[in-house]
Design an enzyme around this catalytic site. Structure first.
Site, short mmCIF file in Angstrom:
data_model
loop_
_atom_site.label_atom_id
_atom_site.label_comp_id
_atom_site.label_asym_id
_atom_site.label_seq_id
_atom_site.Cartn_x
_atom_site.Cartn_y
_atom_site.Cartn_z
N LYS A 129 -3.29 33.98 6.38
CA LYS A 129 -4.66 34.47 6.23
C LYS A 129 -5.66 33.33 6.37
CE LYS A 129 -3.29 38.69 4.86
NZ LYS A 129 -1.85 38.54 4.80
N LYS A 164 -7.80 41.94 0.50
CA LYS A 164 -6.35 41.85 0.71
C LYS A 164 -5.81 40.58 0.08
CE LYS A 164 -7.19 40.16 5.44
NZ LYS A 164 -6.91 40.43 6.87
N ARG A 214 -1.70 42.78 18.24
CA ARG A 214 -0.87 41.60 18.04
C ARG A 214 -0.70 40.91 19.40
NH1 ARG A 214 3.07 40.11 14.60
NH2 ARG A 214 1.39 40.39 13.07
N ARG A 229 -1.96 48.26 17.69
CA ARG A 229 -1.32 49.06 16.65
C ARG A 229 -2.38 50.00 16.07
NH1 ARG A 229 1.03 43.86 13.63
NH2 ARG A 229 -1.14 43.30 13.94
N ARG A 237 -5.20 50.74 8.19
CA ARG A 237 -4.20 49.73 8.52
C ARG A 237 -3.44 50.14 9.77
NH1 ARG A 237 -0.68 49.84 3.28
NH2 ARG A 237 -0.83 52.04 3.83
N ASP A 277 -3.52 38.30 15.21
CA ASP A 277 -3.96 39.67 14.97
C ASP A 277 -5.44 39.75 15.30
OD1 ASP A 277 -1.46 40.38 14.15
OD2 ASP A 277 -1.91 40.41 12.02
N GLU A 285 -5.95 37.32 11.50
CA GLU A 285 -4.85 36.53 10.94
C GLU A 285 -4.15 35.78 12.06
OE1 GLU A 285 -2.05 38.66 8.55
OE2 GLU A 285 -3.59 39.81 7.49
N ASN A 287 -0.30 34.64 12.49
CA ASN A 287 1.02 34.76 11.88
C ASN A 287 1.96 33.70 12.42
OD1 ASN A 287 1.02 37.61 10.38
ND2 ASN A 287 -0.20 37.77 12.24
#
Length: 323
Positions: A129, A164, A214, A229, A237, A277, A285, A287
């Site tokens: 994050k 979050k 992604r 997504r 989400r 993301d 984000e 990852n």
């Protein structure tokens, strides 16, 4: 190709519990197997340190392309991790003390010449994050705090926000607080553990209705397709683990601009496999622990993302051995 078959270990969650249809780690294992690698399995709890050497209860692993029978494991054997050439660190978050301790143990193997993917220093430095916040030009308005007063002020300023945790995954613990502020007190209290735990607040991005995407980077280079997504009706989400539907799409000019912003640091940190993301025009984000979505993109676009990663692993290992 390597002169001899590589010995590749993987640290992951229980392989018996993965989702066969979409598990990215399984794609990596198949790609390594196709190149003749010997594969070895361990869970986080199998790692230990003895007399200054990182060890594990390793089991030989045979992966299969069979949805009813996708793996076989040998008997565990106490083995120095330095006997391996490569270790894929694929343990899913949360990035808690257990995860961080495991990364430290892998660092001992790294110092003996094992290639860890991704490098342990980067795993310790790059909270998924917070890492994105090093690129303020790429992220939506964001706050990290544990103070009820500060978090409420951010909501008052932006009206529509997402709260979050800093160590979650798969959409767990994500709350959408709309302008009316309904339940904001309970949400902040729960996520911050009554003001003791830092959390993230971001301005809500309405583009999430079209999905978050992604984008995968292999050694800093983007896969030409991202996985959008798309959330289920009534959801904020898009995570596949939260029921989102994945649609592979070509990258946009804005996507490429965002990638260019982060590439130098990703390469500088030696990160071999990264997932950005993106919602609308923003990175939310970065990852680095256990990026996913390989199988969905491969299935829809005919790519071989894990194969590209194995190319990088072999090249990086060769460079490591020349030092």
């Amino acid at each position: 190709m390597s002169e001899r078959a590589l010995k590749i270990g993987v640290v992951m969650d229980p392989i018996a519990d993965i989702t066969y249809k979409k598990d990215t780690t399984l794609a990596m294992l198949w790609a390594a197997q196709s190149r003749g690698a010997s594969l070895y399995y361990m869970e986080q709890e199998d790692l230990y340190l003895e007399h200054g050497r990182s060890m594990a209860r390793l089991r030989e692993l045979s992966p299969f392309r069979d949805p009813q029978h996708w793996h076989e494991l040998g008997e565990p054997r106490a083995t120095p991790l330095a006997e391996l050439d490569v270790i894929l660190m694929r343990k899913d978050p949360p990035v808690d003390s257990h995860f961080l301790n495991a990364v430290h143990l892998l660092g001992f193997a790294e110092r003996e010449g094992v290639l860890v993917v991704n490098p342990t220093r980067a795993l310790l430095e790059c909270n998924e994050k917070l890492f994105a916040q090093q690129f303020p030009q790429c992220v939506p308005p964001t706050l990290v705090a544990c103070s009820d007063k500060v978090l409420r002020a951010f909501h008052a300023e932006h009206g529509d926000v997402i709260f979050k945790p800093l160590d979650g995954m798969g959409g767990t613990g994500i709350f959408h607080v709309q302008p009316d502020g309904r339940n904001i007190g309970a949400i902040i209290e729960t996520l911050t553990e009554r003001g003791r735990r830092q959390i993230m607040a971001q301005r809500y991005l309405p583009e999430i209705k079209d999905g978050d995407t992604r984008i995968l980077l292999i050694d800093g280079e983007p896969v030409p397709y991202g996985l959008a997504r798309v959330p289920m009706a009534g959801e904020t989400r898009g995570n596949l683990a939260a029921g989102g539907q994945g649609r592979a799409r070509e990258l946009t000019a804005r996507d490429h601009w965002l990638i260019e912003q982060v590439q130098p640091m990703i390469r500088d940190k030696g990160l071999m496999f990264v997932g950005l993301d993106v919602i609308g025009d923003y990175i939310t984000e970065i990852n680095v622990t256990s990026p996913t979505c390989v199988r969905e993109i491969d299935d829809q676009r005919g790519t071989d993302i894990a194969g590209l990663l194995m190319d990088v692993v072999e090249r990086r290992l060769g460079e490591l051995r020349l030092r």
